[in-house]
Design an enzyme around this catalytic site. Structure first.
Site, PDB file in Angstrom:
ATOM      1  N   CYS A   8       2.325   2.792  -1.030  1.00  0.00           N
ATOM      2  CA  CYS A   8       2.911   2.210   0.178  1.00  0.00           C
ATOM      3  C   CYS A   8       4.105   3.071   0.583  1.00  0.00           C
ATOM      4  O   CYS A   8       4.179   4.245   0.197  1.00  0.00           O
ATOM      5  CB  CYS A   8       3.277   0.740  -0.021  1.00  0.00           C
ATOM      6  SG  CYS A   8       4.542   0.419  -1.269  1.00  0.00           S
ATOM      7  N   ASN A  11       7.306   1.836  -2.447  1.00  0.00           N
ATOM      8  CA  ASN A  11       6.885   1.562  -3.833  1.00  0.00           C
ATOM      9  C   ASN A  11       7.777   0.514  -4.486  1.00  0.00           C
ATOM     10  O   ASN A  11       8.003   0.529  -5.693  1.00  0.00           O
ATOM     11  CB  ASN A  11       6.850   2.856  -4.681  1.00  0.00           C
ATOM     12  CG  ASN A  11       6.143   2.714  -6.032  1.00  0.00           C
ATOM     13  OD1 ASN A  11       6.488   3.384  -6.986  1.00  0.00           O
ATOM     14  ND2 ASN A  11       5.152   1.846  -6.124  1.00  0.00           N
ATOM     15  N   CYS A  13       7.717  -3.034  -2.803  1.00  0.00           N
ATOM     16  CA  CYS A  13       7.208  -4.361  -2.411  1.00  0.00           C
ATOM     17  C   CYS A  13       5.693  -4.490  -2.599  1.00  0.00           C
ATOM     18  O   CYS A  13       5.227  -5.286  -3.410  1.00  0.00           O
ATOM     19  CB  CYS A  13       7.551  -4.668  -0.954  1.00  0.00           C
ATOM     20  SG  CYS A  13       9.317  -4.723  -0.611  1.00  0.00           S
ATOM     21  N   ARG A  14       4.924  -3.697  -1.844  1.00  0.00           N
ATOM     22  CA  ARG A  14       3.476  -3.916  -1.802  1.00  0.00           C
ATOM     23  C   ARG A  14       2.714  -3.212  -2.918  1.00  0.00           C
ATOM     24  O   ARG A  14       1.905  -3.841  -3.619  1.00  0.00           O
ATOM     25  CB  ARG A  14       2.921  -3.480  -0.440  1.00  0.00           C
ATOM     26  CG  ARG A  14       3.399  -4.335   0.717  1.00  0.00           C
ATOM     27  CD  ARG A  14       3.117  -3.682   2.052  1.00  0.00           C
ATOM     28  NE  ARG A  14       3.882  -2.458   2.205  1.00  0.00           N
ATOM     29  CZ  ARG A  14       3.734  -1.579   3.180  1.00  0.00           C
ATOM     30  NH1 ARG A  14       2.792  -1.779   4.084  1.00  0.00           N
ATOM     31  NH2 ARG A  14       4.480  -0.506   3.251  1.00  0.00           N
ATOM     32  N   SER A  15       2.913  -1.908  -3.083  1.00  0.00           N
ATOM     33  CA  SER A  15       2.105  -1.198  -4.091  1.00  0.00           C
ATOM     34  C   SER A  15       2.395  -1.633  -5.526  1.00  0.00           C
ATOM     35  O   SER A  15       1.482  -1.615  -6.360  1.00  0.00           O
ATOM     36  CB  SER A  15       2.188   0.326  -3.923  1.00  0.00           C
ATOM     37  OG  SER A  15       3.500   0.811  -4.005  1.00  0.00           O
ATOM     38  N   ASP A 117       4.132  -4.869   6.025  1.00  0.00           N
ATOM     39  CA  ASP A 117       5.289  -4.531   5.209  1.00  0.00           C
ATOM     40  C   ASP A 117       6.218  -5.744   5.103  1.00  0.00           C
ATOM     41  O   ASP A 117       6.843  -6.127   6.091  1.00  0.00           O
ATOM     42  CB  ASP A 117       6.014  -3.359   5.877  1.00  0.00           C
ATOM     43  CG  ASP A 117       7.056  -2.760   4.985  1.00  0.00           C
ATOM     44  OD1 ASP A 117       7.464  -3.439   4.026  1.00  0.00           O
ATOM     45  OD2 ASP A 117       7.465  -1.620   5.246  1.00  0.00           O
TER      46      ASP A 117
HETATM   47  P1  4NP Z   1       7.015  -1.230   0.520  1.00  0.00           P
HETATM   48  O1  4NP Z   1       8.193  -1.854   1.381  1.00  0.00           O
HETATM   49  O2  4NP Z   1       6.534  -0.013   1.274  1.00  0.00           O
HETATM   50  O3  4NP Z   1       6.008  -2.316   0.472  1.00  0.00           O
HETATM   51  O4  4NP Z   1       7.621  -0.900  -0.819  1.00  0.00           O
HETATM   52  C1  4NP Z   1       9.275  -1.104   1.856  1.00  0.00           C
HETATM   53  C2  4NP Z   1      10.377  -0.895   1.065  1.00  0.00           C
HETATM   54  C3  4NP Z   1      11.456  -0.187   1.572  1.00  0.00           C
HETATM   55  C4  4NP Z   1      11.409   0.340   2.837  1.00  0.00           C
HETATM   56  C5  4NP Z   1      10.306   0.142   3.618  1.00  0.00           C
HETATM   57  C6  4NP Z   1       9.229  -0.575   3.127  1.00  0.00           C
HETATM   58  N1  4NP Z   1      12.523   1.053   3.365  1.00  0.00           N
HETATM   59  O5  4NP Z   1      12.487   1.412   4.551  1.00  0.00           O
HETATM   60  O6  4NP Z   1      13.486   1.292   2.651  1.00  0.00           O
END
Ligand code: 4NP
Length: 145
Positions: A8, A11, A13-15, A117
């Site tokens: 994702c 790395n 939240c989702r993955s 997201d």
């Molecule tokens: P993820 O979520 O891609 O599911 O881990 C996010 C975590 C942080 C950010 C964006 C999405 N960020 O912009 O910092």
């Protein structure tokens, strides 16, 4: 398919949820798979999964607290049979890095849809939805319908 990496943006939240769910199934069904996760971005390298992802996973009996964020690298594309992007932007970013063995997670159960997201969601409810979506797709991907 002997190995899979979930990718994702951050790395955190989702993955990590996809990795945790897949690792749990890997153990339960003795699948012998190599499973990992990573982010296309570098902001959160070394961090634990976000609090809401840890909470929803724990509610489902899965401990993801020891996972640490890392950035995806080109070697991952040859080290893993399958690279799974959580949304279409992740897939586009991976392809731009030269990855050819990539699919979107939603291909395995949600009509190719993005896993939204949840980082920017205000509440916890988004994480419950995201968890369910990821769980359905990971089960299908591992052929455990
Ligand atoms: P993820 O979520 O891609 O599911 O881990 C996010 C975590 C942080 C950010 C964006 C999405 N960020 O912009 O910092």
């Amino acid at each position: 398919m002997r190995s899979v990496i979930f990718v994702c943006l951050g790395n955190i939240c989702r993955s990590p949820l996809a990795e945790g769910i897949a690792q749990d199934l890997n153990k339960k069904y003795d699948l012998g798979l190599l499973i990992d996760s990573a982010g296309t971005g570098s902001w959160h390298i070394g961090e634990s999964p976000c609090e809401n992802s840890q909470i929803i996973a724990k509610q489902k009996g899965i401990d993801i607290s020891t996972l640490r964020a890392r950035q995806v690298k080109k070697e991952d594309f040859s080290n893993f049979d399958l690279v799974i992007g959580l949304d279409s932007k992740n897939v586009a970013d991976l392809k731009a890095m030269g990855c050819t063995n990539v699919k979107i997670l939603g291909y395995f159960g949600y009509d190719g849809a993005d896993v939204p997201d949840p980082y920017f969601f205000p509440g916890f409810e988004g994480f419950e939805k995201v968890y369910e979506q990821i769980e359905v797709c990971v089960k299908n991907l591992l052929d455990l319908k």
